[in-house]
Write a protein that holds these residues in place. Sequence first.
Motif, short mmCIF file in Angstrom:
data_model
loop_
_atom_site.label_atom_id
_atom_site.label_comp_id
_atom_site.label_asym_id
_atom_site.label_seq_id
_atom_site.Cartn_x
_atom_site.Cartn_y
_atom_site.Cartn_z
N GLN A 164 -3.26 -0.43 0.82
CA GLN A 164 -3.91 -1.73 0.78
C GLN A 164 -2.94 -2.80 0.27
N GLU A 165 -2.09 -2.41 -0.66
CA GLU A 165 -1.08 -3.33 -1.19
C GLU A 165 -0.11 -3.77 -0.10
N PHE A 166 0.23 -2.86 0.81
CA PHE A 166 1.20 -3.16 1.86
C PHE A 166 0.63 -4.09 2.93
N ARG A 167 -0.69 -4.19 3.01
CA ARG A 167 -1.31 -5.01 4.06
C ARG A 167 -0.85 -6.47 4.00
N LYS A 168 -0.66 -6.99 2.77
CA LYS A 168 -0.27 -8.39 2.63
C LYS A 168 1.12 -8.67 3.18
N LEU A 169 1.92 -7.62 3.39
CA LEU A 169 3.25 -7.81 3.97
C LEU A 169 3.18 -8.11 5.47
N ALA A 170 2.04 -7.78 6.10
CA ALA A 170 1.82 -7.99 7.53
C ALA A 170 3.01 -7.51 8.35
N PRO A 171 3.38 -6.22 8.23
CA PRO A 171 4.56 -5.74 8.95
C PRO A 171 4.35 -5.70 10.45
N GLN A 172 5.44 -5.89 11.18
CA GLN A 172 5.41 -5.69 12.63
C GLN A 172 5.88 -4.30 13.01
N PHE A 173 6.72 -3.71 12.14
CA PHE A 173 7.15 -2.33 12.29
C PHE A 173 6.80 -1.54 11.04
N VAL A 174 6.26 -0.36 11.23
CA VAL A 174 6.11 0.59 10.14
C VAL A 174 6.92 1.82 10.51
N ILE A 175 7.85 2.20 9.65
CA ILE A 175 8.72 3.34 9.90
C ILE A 175 8.36 4.47 8.94
N LEU A 176 8.17 5.66 9.49
CA LEU A 176 7.98 6.87 8.69
C LEU A 176 9.06 7.85 9.14
N GLN A 195 -5.35 7.52 8.82
CA GLN A 195 -6.32 6.68 8.14
C GLN A 195 -5.63 5.71 7.17
N ARG A 196 -4.59 6.14 6.51
CA ARG A 196 -3.89 5.30 5.54
C ARG A 196 -3.09 4.20 6.22
N LEU A 197 -2.67 4.44 7.44
CA LEU A 197 -1.94 3.40 8.18
C LEU A 197 -2.87 2.34 8.76
N LYS A 198 -4.12 2.67 8.88
CA LYS A 198 -5.09 1.78 9.55
C LYS A 198 -5.15 0.38 8.95
N PRO A 199 -5.15 0.20 7.61
CA PRO A 199 -5.24 -1.16 7.06
C PRO A 199 -4.03 -2.04 7.38
N LEU A 200 -2.93 -1.45 7.82
CA LEU A 200 -1.73 -2.23 8.08
C LEU A 200 -1.81 -2.99 9.40
N ALA A 201 -2.70 -2.57 10.27
CA ALA A 201 -2.83 -3.23 11.57
C ALA A 201 -3.78 -4.40 11.43
N THR A 202 -3.25 -5.58 11.12
CA THR A 202 -4.07 -6.78 10.95
C THR A 202 -4.43 -7.37 12.30
N ASN A 203 -5.39 -8.29 12.29
CA ASN A 203 -5.87 -8.86 13.55
C ASN A 203 -4.83 -9.72 14.26
N ASP A 204 -3.88 -10.30 13.50
CA ASP A 204 -2.92 -11.22 14.11
C ASP A 204 -1.52 -10.64 14.20
N THR A 205 -1.37 -9.33 14.02
CA THR A 205 -0.06 -8.70 14.06
C THR A 205 -0.05 -7.54 15.03
N HIS A 206 0.95 -7.53 15.91
CA HIS A 206 1.17 -6.39 16.80
C HIS A 206 2.01 -5.37 16.03
N LEU A 207 1.43 -4.23 15.75
CA LEU A 207 2.08 -3.25 14.88
C LEU A 207 2.72 -2.14 15.71
N ALA A 208 4.00 -1.90 15.47
CA ALA A 208 4.71 -0.79 16.10
C ALA A 208 5.00 0.26 15.04
N THR A 209 4.68 1.50 15.36
CA THR A 209 4.90 2.58 14.42
C THR A 209 6.01 3.48 14.95
#
Length: 243
Positions: A164-176, A195-209
């Motif tokens: 949840q803390e990482f959500r405010k960063l609004a990342p476009q890429f998440v690397i694992l 499930q833990r990655l789910k909050p990182l996908a905000t409505n205004d950000t295209h998220l690439a994992t």
Amino acid sequence: MLFESLHHELLTFVFGNRCPSEEKIQEMILRCSDLFTFLAEKRSLHYLSHPQTLQGYLLYFVPITLHKLYKVLLEITRHPLFLSNYEELRILDLGCGPAPALLAFVELEKQNLFPRLALHYTGVDFDYTSLQVAEKLVQKLIPLSPRIRYQFLRRDLRTGKVFQEFRKLAPQFVILSNLVGELETQGITATEVAQRLKPLATNDTHLATIIIEPATRKTSQTLHKLRDLLLEHNRLSLCTMYR
């Protein structure tokens, strides 16, 4: 040759001016490789605190992961979705280790492939040694530039609430990178990772994992399952996995 100077810098960083024999280097690399394949279940949480394991990791896994991430970032950041909509590239690197993802982007930047694109990188790891080495590597290998901003955070990714803390960063890429297997040995399933990655996908950000794991049978099965979970339940525009 691509990365040639970087490889030399890594050798110097690991050994200084006294490079050991090829046989010794091979021994370090093989010992480290075994930790991620045959001995994964017995691997300690802070395995990089062992000097020889750290040396083998820097010599092998950092360059290999860097090469893979370079190719993925080169491919994805050429996508019109990113080139047309973003002036800043925000990367969240979970389980960042010695930060090969940041080094990969700098290699792209050296070629002036994205002259208007700035980078905001956040590396997250639980291991104190990894973060120390990452800081030292970045200071040594990455020239100061207003276009490259980075920070390192020490967080326990086994605790779901930190996402949840990482959500405010609004990342476009998440690397694992080499993280899913480590979480799995700590009892965190692929379903829980998704499930833990789910909050990182905000409505205004295209998220690439981007997910990278060693090519063992077990991790391959986990990656396939995780890919399906991410694409089914999360708002992901791109999901790239490498073994």
